[in-house]
Design a protein around this motif. Structure first.
Motif, short mmCIF file in Angstrom:
data_model
loop_
_atom_site.label_atom_id
_atom_site.label_comp_id
_atom_site.label_asym_id
_atom_site.label_seq_id
_atom_site.Cartn_x
_atom_site.Cartn_y
_atom_site.Cartn_z
N PHE A 49 0.90 -1.39 0.07
CA PHE A 49 -0.12 -0.08 0.19
C PHE A 49 0.75 1.36 -0.28
N SER A 50 0.61 2.16 -0.71
CA SER A 50 1.53 3.34 -0.95
C SER A 50 0.63 4.73 -0.83
N SER A 51 0.98 5.49 -0.08
CA SER A 51 0.15 6.77 -0.19
C SER A 51 1.30 7.75 0.49
N VAL A 57 -7.56 5.71 9.27
CA VAL A 57 -8.58 4.88 9.60
C VAL A 57 -9.85 5.02 10.21
N ILE A 58 -10.85 4.25 9.88
CA ILE A 58 -12.35 4.34 10.45
C ILE A 58 -12.68 3.13 11.12
N LEU A 59 -12.93 3.15 12.34
CA LEU A 59 -13.52 1.98 12.85
C LEU A 59 -14.76 2.16 13.20
N GLN A 73 -19.24 3.87 1.61
CA GLN A 73 -17.97 3.65 1.46
C GLN A 73 -17.48 3.72 -0.09
N SER A 74 -18.53 3.92 -0.91
CA SER A 74 -18.00 4.08 -2.33
C SER A 74 -17.54 5.40 -2.54
N GLN A 75 -17.97 6.34 -1.77
CA GLN A 75 -17.03 7.66 -2.00
C GLN A 75 -15.93 8.02 -1.45
N PHE A 76 -15.18 6.87 -0.90
CA PHE A 76 -13.94 6.62 -0.35
C PHE A 76 -12.97 5.63 -1.24
N ASP A 77 -11.78 5.90 -1.15
CA ASP A 77 -10.89 5.03 -1.74
C ASP A 77 -10.64 4.07 -0.54
N ALA A 78 -11.32 3.12 -0.29
CA ALA A 78 -11.33 2.52 1.05
C ALA A 78 -11.20 1.06 0.85
#
Length: 140
Positions: A49-51, A57-59, A73-78
């Motif tokens: 994983f590269s950024s 993080v979302i718990l 969730q689809s609105q994020f690169d998650a």
């Protein structure tokens, strides 16, 4: 130089408030729907994983949060992962406040942040570096 030394100081826990050592929220169990923070150590769990911008993080702490997040969730690169990959030290236990913290603050009030960053960074850094090198030798 000041920024780099401040960051080193930050990670020594010298600048923590005394209450951080007794934090009642330093655990996985939460009263909130979500817990949001930095995904520290993502390279340990996901080396590919590269950024350059960092990773959050979302718990999801309950079923309500899971429902809400699945809708957005689809609105994020998650991606979804096991909580054990995302556990941060403060989700396990309260921060350890060094016993000599009071000496740091005495210096801080008398001499300021630049003085403290130069004085305290190397003092605290040496034992940490030594500990890391010993761990590496043991692993070998």
């Amino acid at each position: 130089e000041l920024t780099e030394n401040y960051i080193k100081l930050f990670y020594t826990n010298l600048a923590l408030r005394p209450s951080c050592g007794k934090c009642q929220f330093a655990k996985i169990e939460r009263v909130s729907d979500f817990t949001i923070g930095d995904f520290w150590g993502i390279k340990n769990s996901f080396p590919d994983f590269s950024s350059n911008d960092g990773v959050s993080v979302i718990l999801c702490n309950n079923e309500r949060a899971v429902k809400i997040f699945s809708n957005i969730q689809s609105q994020f690169d998650a991606f979804v992962t096991d909580i054990h990959h995302a556990l941060q030290p403060n989700l396990k236990k309260a921060s350890k406040v060094p016993f000599y913290r009071y000496l740091f603050w005495k210096d801080f009030y008398k001499h300021g942040v630049l003085y403290c960053s130069k004085k305290w960074s190397p003092i605290v850094e040496f034992p940490n570096v030594l500990k890391q090198r010993i761990k590496m030798l043991i692993k070998r």
